[in-house]
Design a protein around this motif. Sequence first.
Motif, PDB file in Angstrom:
ATOM      1  N   ALA A  30       0.850  -1.198   0.000  1.00  0.00           N
ATOM      2  CA  ALA A  30       0.000   0.000   0.000  1.00  0.00           C
ATOM      3  C   ALA A  30       0.878   1.237   0.000  1.00  0.00           C
ATOM      4  CB  ALA A  30      -0.903   0.000   1.230  1.00  0.00           C
ATOM      5  N   TRP A  31       0.247   2.363  -0.313  1.00  0.00           N
ATOM      6  CA  TRP A  31       0.950   3.632  -0.234  1.00  0.00           C
ATOM      7  C   TRP A  31       0.023   4.676   0.348  1.00  0.00           C
ATOM      8  CZ3 TRP A  31      -0.216   0.885  -4.581  1.00  0.00           C
ATOM      9  CH2 TRP A  31      -1.084   1.467  -5.503  1.00  0.00           C
ATOM     10  N   LEU A  32       0.651   5.637   1.028  1.00  0.00           N
ATOM     11  CA  LEU A  32      -0.075   6.697   1.715  1.00  0.00           C
ATOM     12  C   LEU A  32       0.409   8.027   1.156  1.00  0.00           C
ATOM     13  CD1 LEU A  32      -1.972   7.686   3.963  1.00  0.00           C
ATOM     14  CD2 LEU A  32      -0.048   7.457   5.555  1.00  0.00           C
ATOM     15  N   PHE A  33      -0.504   8.761   0.560  1.00  0.00           N
ATOM     16  CA  PHE A  33      -0.181  10.061  -0.024  1.00  0.00           C
ATOM     17  C   PHE A  33      -0.140  11.149   1.047  1.00  0.00           C
ATOM     18  CE2 PHE A  33      -1.921   7.684  -3.601  1.00  0.00           C
ATOM     19  CZ  PHE A  33      -0.948   7.912  -4.568  1.00  0.00           C
ATOM     20  N   ASP A  34       0.660  12.170   0.773  1.00  0.00           N
ATOM     21  CA  ASP A  34       0.784  13.351   1.630  1.00  0.00           C
ATOM     22  C   ASP A  34       1.305  13.041   3.022  1.00  0.00           C
ATOM     23  OD1 ASP A  34       0.041  15.138  -0.394  1.00  0.00           O
ATOM     24  OD2 ASP A  34      -2.085  14.832   0.024  1.00  0.00           O
ATOM     25  N   HIS A  35       2.145  12.013   3.106  1.00  0.00           N
ATOM     26  CA  HIS A  35       2.834  11.651   4.350  1.00  0.00           C
ATOM     27  C   HIS A  35       4.259  11.223   3.993  1.00  0.00           C
ATOM     28  CE1 HIS A  35      -1.309  11.425   5.708  1.00  0.00           C
ATOM     29  NE2 HIS A  35      -0.845  11.493   6.942  1.00  0.00           N
ATOM     30  N   ALA A  36       5.220  11.589   4.842  1.00  0.00           N
ATOM     31  CA  ALA A  36       6.627  11.251   4.610  1.00  0.00           C
ATOM     32  C   ALA A  36       7.207  10.516   5.817  1.00  0.00           C
ATOM     33  CB  ALA A  36       7.440  12.507   4.326  1.00  0.00           C
ATOM     34  N   ARG A  37       8.049   9.523   5.522  1.00  0.00           N
ATOM     35  CA  ARG A  37       8.716   8.717   6.548  1.00  0.00           C
ATOM     36  C   ARG A  37      10.147   9.245   6.715  1.00  0.00           C
ATOM     37  NH1 ARG A  37       8.451   3.062   4.629  1.00  0.00           N
ATOM     38  NH2 ARG A  37       9.636   3.961   2.924  1.00  0.00           N
ATOM     39  N   TYR A  38      10.534   9.435   7.985  1.00  0.00           N
ATOM     40  CA  TYR A  38      11.878   9.901   8.296  1.00  0.00           C
ATOM     41  C   TYR A  38      12.455   9.091   9.445  1.00  0.00           C
ATOM     42  CZ  TYR A  38      10.824  14.028   5.502  1.00  0.00           C
ATOM     43  OH  TYR A  38      10.488  14.866   4.474  1.00  0.00           O
ATOM     44  N   ARG A  41      15.355  10.436  15.739  1.00  0.00           N
ATOM     45  CA  ARG A  41      16.604  10.710  16.456  1.00  0.00           C
ATOM     46  C   ARG A  41      16.872   9.621  17.505  1.00  0.00           C
ATOM     47  NH1 ARG A  41      18.427  15.339  15.743  1.00  0.00           N
ATOM     48  NH2 ARG A  41      16.407  16.318  15.414  1.00  0.00           N
ATOM     49  N   HIS A  42      18.079   9.030  17.454  1.00  0.00           N
ATOM     50  CA  HIS A  42      18.544   8.039  18.427  1.00  0.00           C
ATOM     51  C   HIS A  42      17.714   6.757  18.450  1.00  0.00           C
ATOM     52  CE1 HIS A  42      21.112  11.249  19.725  1.00  0.00           C
ATOM     53  NE2 HIS A  42      20.084  11.982  20.108  1.00  0.00           N
ATOM     54  N   ARG A  43      17.066   6.430  17.329  1.00  0.00           N
ATOM     55  CA  ARG A  43      16.269   5.194  17.248  1.00  0.00           C
ATOM     56  C   ARG A  43      16.536   4.530  15.906  1.00  0.00           C
ATOM     57  NH1 ARG A  43      13.584   8.831  20.335  1.00  0.00           N
ATOM     58  NH2 ARG A  43      12.592   8.064  22.213  1.00  0.00           N
ATOM     59  N   ILE A  44      16.227   3.226  15.827  1.00  0.00           N
ATOM     60  CA  ILE A  44      16.474   2.483  14.582  1.00  0.00           C
ATOM     61  C   ILE A  44      15.212   2.327  13.746  1.00  0.00           C
ATOM     62  CG2 ILE A  44      18.494   1.276  15.487  1.00  0.00           C
ATOM     63  CD1 ILE A  44      16.691  -1.175  15.947  1.00  0.00           C
ATOM     64  N   TYR A  45      14.135   2.916  14.177  1.00  0.00           N
ATOM     65  CA  TYR A  45      12.866   2.836  13.451  1.00  0.00           C
ATOM     66  C   TYR A  45      12.424   4.243  13.067  1.00  0.00           C
ATOM     67  CZ  TYR A  45      11.651   3.383  18.354  1.00  0.00           C
ATOM     68  OH  TYR A  45      11.599   3.805  19.658  1.00  0.00           O
ATOM     69  N   PRO A  46      11.478   4.348  12.115  1.00  0.00           N
ATOM     70  CA  PRO A  46      11.098   5.668  11.597  1.00  0.00           C
ATOM     71  C   PRO A  46       9.858   6.255  12.258  1.00  0.00           C
ATOM     72  CG  PRO A  46      10.161   4.007  10.199  1.00  0.00           C
ATOM     73  CD  PRO A  46      10.933   3.274  11.285  1.00  0.00           C
ATOM     74  N   GLY A  47       9.596   7.480  11.852  1.00  0.00           N
ATOM     75  CA  GLY A  47       8.357   8.161  12.191  1.00  0.00           C
ATOM     76  C   GLY A  47       7.735   8.697  10.916  1.00  0.00           C
ATOM     77  N   LEU A  48       6.462   8.935  10.964  1.00  0.00           N
ATOM     78  CA  LEU A  48       5.716   9.406   9.794  1.00  0.00           C
ATOM     79  C   LEU A  48       5.042  10.724  10.147  1.00  0.00           C
ATOM     80  CD1 LEU A  48       4.795   8.215   6.930  1.00  0.00           C
ATOM     81  CD2 LEU A  48       2.641   7.723   8.090  1.00  0.00           C
ATOM     82  N   ARG A  49       5.154  11.684   9.222  1.00  0.00           N
ATOM     83  CA  ARG A  49       4.477  12.969   9.434  1.00  0.00           C
ATOM     84  C   ARG A  49       3.721  13.347   8.173  1.00  0.00           C
ATOM     85  NH1 ARG A  49       7.927  17.928   7.516  1.00  0.00           N
ATOM     86  NH2 ARG A  49       5.985  18.888   8.096  1.00  0.00           N
ATOM     87  N   ARG A  50       2.697  14.179   8.357  1.00  0.00           N
ATOM     88  CA  ARG A  50       1.974  14.717   7.200  1.00  0.00           C
ATOM     89  C   ARG A  50       2.917  15.631   6.431  1.00  0.00           C
ATOM     90  NH1 ARG A  50      -3.188  13.289   8.500  1.00  0.00           N
ATOM     91  NH2 ARG A  50      -3.777  13.491  10.683  1.00  0.00           N
ATOM     92  N   GLU A  51       2.931  15.471   5.108  1.00  0.00           N
ATOM     93  CA  GLU A  51       3.771  16.310   4.263  1.00  0.00           C
ATOM     94  C   GLU A  51       3.181  16.319   2.855  1.00  0.00           C
ATOM     95  OE1 GLU A  51       8.257  16.055   2.681  1.00  0.00           O
ATOM     96  OE2 GLU A  51       8.040  16.014   4.872  1.00  0.00           O
ATOM     97  N   THR A  52       2.651  17.453   2.465  1.00  0.00           N
ATOM     98  CA  THR A  52       2.004  17.593   1.162  1.00  0.00           C
ATOM     99  C   THR A  52       2.948  17.183   0.038  1.00  0.00           C
ATOM    100  OG1 THR A  52       0.644  19.374   2.027  1.00  0.00           O
ATOM    101  CG2 THR A  52       0.807  19.210  -0.365  1.00  0.00           C
ATOM    102  N   GLY A  53       2.445  16.353  -0.866  1.00  0.00           N
ATOM    103  CA  GLY A  53       3.196  15.923  -2.031  1.00  0.00           C
ATOM    104  C   GLY A  53       4.043  14.685  -1.827  1.00  0.00           C
ATOM    105  N   ALA A  54       4.253  14.258  -0.588  1.00  0.00           N
ATOM    106  CA  ALA A  54       5.062  13.066  -0.318  1.00  0.00           C
ATOM    107  C   ALA A  54       4.205  11.807  -0.471  1.00  0.00           C
ATOM    108  CB  ALA A  54       5.634  13.125   1.089  1.00  0.00           C
ATOM    109  N   VAL A  55       4.860  10.693  -0.717  1.00  0.00           N
ATOM    110  CA  VAL A  55       4.195   9.389  -0.773  1.00  0.00           C
ATOM    111  C   VAL A  55       5.038   8.405   0.026  1.00  0.00           C
ATOM    112  CG1 VAL A  55       3.391   7.498  -2.243  1.00  0.00           C
ATOM    113  CG2 VAL A  55       3.304   9.855  -3.088  1.00  0.00           C
ATOM    114  N   THR A  56       4.405   7.654   0.898  1.00  0.00           N
ATOM    115  CA  THR A  56       5.099   6.637   1.678  1.00  0.00           C
ATOM    116  C   THR A  56       4.570   5.266   1.287  1.00  0.00           C
ATOM    117  OG1 THR A  56       5.485   8.134   3.513  1.00  0.00           O
ATOM    118  CG2 THR A  56       5.581   5.782   4.004  1.00  0.00           C
ATOM    119  N   VAL A  57       5.490   4.390   0.934  1.00  0.00           N
ATOM    120  CA  VAL A  57       5.163   3.003   0.588  1.00  0.00           C
ATOM    121  C   VAL A  57       5.212   2.180   1.867  1.00  0.00           C
ATOM    122  CG1 VAL A  57       5.899   0.988  -0.731  1.00  0.00           C
ATOM    123  CG2 VAL A  57       6.104   3.279  -1.716  1.00  0.00           C
ATOM    124  N   GLY A  58       4.263   1.252   2.011  1.00  0.00           N
ATOM    125  CA  GLY A  58       4.241   0.401   3.198  1.00  0.00           C
ATOM    126  C   GLY A  58       3.408  -0.838   2.967  1.00  0.00           C
TER     127      GLY A  58
END
Length: 137
Positions: A30-38, A41-58
């Motif tokens: 699946a993919w989620l539009f208008d969200h970006a994965r980054y 800090r100090h962790r081995i896993y990501p976080g997701l935030r709303r971000e216009t124009g971004a697409v996150t695959v998952g």
Amino acid sequence: MGTSLFAYGTLQLPEVMAAVTGRTFAAVPAWLFDHARYRLRHRIYPGLRRETGAVTVGTLFLGLDPQALARLDRFEDSFYTRTRVTVSTAELGCQVAQVYLIPPCSEHLLVYRGWSLDDFVRTHASAYVRRCRRQFR
């Protein structure tokens, strides 16, 4: 029927999902539009935030019951907020799902560099899965 969950980080790995929830679930890409994965800090896993124009695959996991969601809520750090979103899939079209987001008040935890599941698998997955299994026995 249950609830769907969009996973974009370590939960994409079926062995992590099974270790945390105690179950396996049907899943589709699946993919989620208008969200970006980054990175976080100090962790081995990501976080997701709303971000216009971004697409996150998952991965979209299907049919989660309240007990699985409760275990996932305990697994996720307190700075995440479980939120309802609409994701797209090739197989099922658009689907309503839950996702763990970093709310604006916690975005200072993000490091604005991408996070890669392949890199995580190569460097951390084995130890991470073992830790999840011990934590959620």
